[in-house]
Design a protein around this motif. Structure first.
Motif, mmCIF file in Angstrom:
data_model
loop_
_atom_site.group_PDB
_atom_site.id
_atom_site.type_symbol
_atom_site.label_atom_id
_atom_site.label_comp_id
_atom_site.label_asym_id
_atom_site.label_seq_id
_atom_site.Cartn_x
_atom_site.Cartn_y
_atom_site.Cartn_z
ATOM 1 N N PHE A 293 -2.327 -6.675 4.444
ATOM 2 C CA PHE A 293 -2.525 -7.895 5.367
ATOM 3 C C PHE A 293 -1.494 -7.636 6.521
ATOM 4 N N CYS B 126 -1.757 -4.614 8.600
ATOM 5 C CA CYS B 126 -1.444 -3.184 8.125
ATOM 6 C C CYS B 126 -0.776 -2.277 8.895
ATOM 7 N N VAL C 246 0.741 2.140 6.277
ATOM 8 C CA VAL C 246 1.470 2.444 5.228
ATOM 9 C C VAL C 246 1.129 2.057 3.776
ATOM 10 N N LEU C 247 1.007 0.853 3.571
ATOM 11 C CA LEU C 247 0.879 -0.095 2.165
ATOM 12 C C LEU C 247 -0.631 0.304 1.615
ATOM 13 N N ASP D 260 -5.380 -5.990 10.744
ATOM 14 C CA ASP D 260 -4.281 -6.258 11.817
ATOM 15 C C ASP D 260 -4.878 -7.013 12.850
ATOM 16 N N VAL D 261 -4.118 -7.553 13.793
ATOM 17 C CA VAL D 261 -4.579 -8.260 14.772
ATOM 18 C C VAL D 261 -4.743 -7.327 15.903
ATOM 19 N N ALA E 275 -2.885 -1.024 15.942
ATOM 20 C CA ALA E 275 -2.577 -0.759 14.709
ATOM 21 C C ALA E 275 -3.727 -0.223 13.802
ATOM 22 N N GLY F 116 -8.625 -8.116 13.294
ATOM 23 C CA GLY F 116 -8.903 -9.534 13.431
ATOM 24 C C GLY F 116 -7.673 -10.473 13.240
ATOM 25 N N ASP F 117 -7.974 -11.721 13.681
ATOM 26 C CA ASP F 117 -6.800 -12.542 13.548
ATOM 27 C C ASP F 117 -6.382 -13.386 12.565
ATOM 28 N N GLY F 118 -5.411 -12.924 11.793
ATOM 29 C CA GLY F 118 -4.786 -13.690 10.513
ATOM 30 C C GLY F 118 -6.009 -13.907 9.365
ATOM 31 N N ASN G 3 3.627 -6.994 4.096
ATOM 32 C CA ASN G 3 4.987 -6.840 5.032
ATOM 33 C C ASN G 3 4.535 -7.846 6.172
ATOM 34 N N PRO G 4 4.431 -9.231 6.203
ATOM 35 C CA PRO G 4 3.924 -9.897 7.030
ATOM 36 C C PRO G 4 4.757 -9.989 8.574
ATOM 37 N N PRO G 5 3.893 -10.396 9.527
ATOM 38 C CA PRO G 5 4.753 -10.436 10.742
ATOM 39 C C PRO G 5 5.514 -11.678 11.097
ATOM 40 N N ALA H 129 1.190 -16.772 12.058
ATOM 41 C CA ALA H 129 0.266 -16.026 11.257
ATOM 42 C C ALA H 129 0.804 -15.890 9.773
#
Ligand SMILES: C[S@@+](CC[C@H](N)C(=O)[O-])C[C@H]1O[C@@H](n2cnc3c(N)ncnc32)[C@H](O)[C@@H]1O
Length: 332
Positions: free
Chosen positions: A198, A200, A204-205, A222-223, A227, A247-249, A263-265, A276
């Motif tokens: 989530f 992304c 990396v992950l 990713d939104v 990215a 996509g968003d969220g 690693n969330p925003p 998000a």
């Protein structure tokens, strides 16, 4: 209305022709400027704009093919993304007007210097903590290919180096983030099956998981179109396959997942924005199978543990270091 849009509307007579609003906020500006169109790479803003002003916003990392007589760039956060976008616009505007608008605290004053290769830049207005700059493009540059601006670096993993390709504007451009590095060191005992990376970024992950566990299905989300373009380049550079979604969220993510790794925003532009991530923590349950796991890295000062426990299940701190924590919670 976004303050940058308000500043544009103080000079509305300048913006009545065919105009491309680049990186525009999801506000009413398109409704006020009838001959303007938008260009967005943020899936959430794009969806909001397209719902209200159908067909008037272009989505993606490349400028729209259609002609425009003038363009406005809403200053993005990253300097190299600004360079890419200014080049993409100026290369199409020989003898025409290019405008740059942004908040002072986002660095508009310094960014205006990036207009100088195209002609003499003038400050047209300063209001609402924003500035509006303009240049008549005297020397339109050659178009620069986006992929030529990618930064490449490698991460040492068991099984060989993982190549990362990051495009301008992408999180931790050109280097591995310390939080992501801690998460990479804590990938053991992940459930197998379907994993969502989530937020992304450059991939990396998700790419590291796919390299370690080729039988797992990996989806990257990713939104930001820059990215997801980076994640696709990273996958290709390593001969890996995964689904990549812009996509968003979490609402845009598949269900019945075995793992959400993230690693969330926690920043959006210059504003701090946890929305998000809070939405992810509240809704992870709907997207995980029973027994599925959320594994997340966050700055130690962010109080995510109680939110995770409230919405998902018992949340353990799996590791800690360098000001980051790895949280792990299973859906009960
Ligand atoms: C902290 S970065 C992590 C990037 C990458 N996973 C890494 O470890 O390097 C968070 C990512 O979340 C993305 N993001 C922000 N808001 C989002 C949203 N609403 N939906 C999906 N992704 C989002 C950002 O574009 C950014 O790439």
């Amino acid at each position: 209305m976004d303050p940058r849009s308000e500043v544009l509307l103080r000079q509305a007579e300048l913006f009545q022709g065919s105009l491309l609003l680049t990186g525009l906020p999801a506000d009413d500006l398109l409704g006020t400027l009838p001959n303007a169109r938008g260009w967005s790479w943020h899936a959430g803003d794009f969806a909001a704009l397209d719902t209200r002003f159908s067909g008037r916003t272009h989505f993606g990392t490349e400028a729209p093919k259609e002609d425009f007589e003038a363009a406005v760039l809403f200053l993005p956060k990253a300097k190299d993304l600004t360079d890419y976008l200014l080049n993409a616009l100026a290369s199409r505007l020989q003898g025409r007007e290019l405008f740059l608008v942004g908040e002072k605290r986002a660095g508009i004053e310094a960014a205006a210097r990036q207009l100088s290769p195209f002609g003499r830049a003038r400050k047209l207005d300063s209001a609402r903590h924003c500035q509006l700059w303009q240049v008549t493009v005297q020397s339109a540059p050659q178009t620069v290919e986006l992929n030529s601006l990618a930064k490449h670096f490698e991460i040492d993993l068991q099984g060989g180096a993982l190549k990362i390709v990051s495009l301008p504007g992408v999180f931790s451009h050109g280097r591995l983030d310390r939080g992501s590095a801690l998460l990479l060191d804590n990938l053991d005992r992940l459930p197998t099956g379907h994993l969502l990376d989530f937020g992304c970024g450059a991939g990396v992950l998700g790419a590291a998981v796919k390299r370690r566990n080729p039988d797992m299905k990996v989806t990257m989300l990713d939104v930001d179109a820059f990215a997801t373009a980076s994640s696709r380049l990273t996958l290709t550079a390593n001969g890996l396959e995964a689904d990549v979604l812009t996509g968003d969220g979490i609402d845009a993510a598949p269900e019945h997942l075995d793992v959400i790794l993230t690693n969330p925003p926690f920043h959006t532009g210059v504003h701090t924005d946890y929305a998000a991530t809070e939405n992810l923590l509240r809704k992870a349950r709907e997207h995980l199978k029973k027994g599925g796991e959320l594994r997340l890295v966050a700055n130690s000062f962010l109080r995510y543990q109680p939110i995770i426990e409230q919405h998902l299940g018992v949340c353990a701190v799996m590791a800690e270091g360098n000001g980051f924590r790895i949280y792990r919670a299973k859906r009960g």
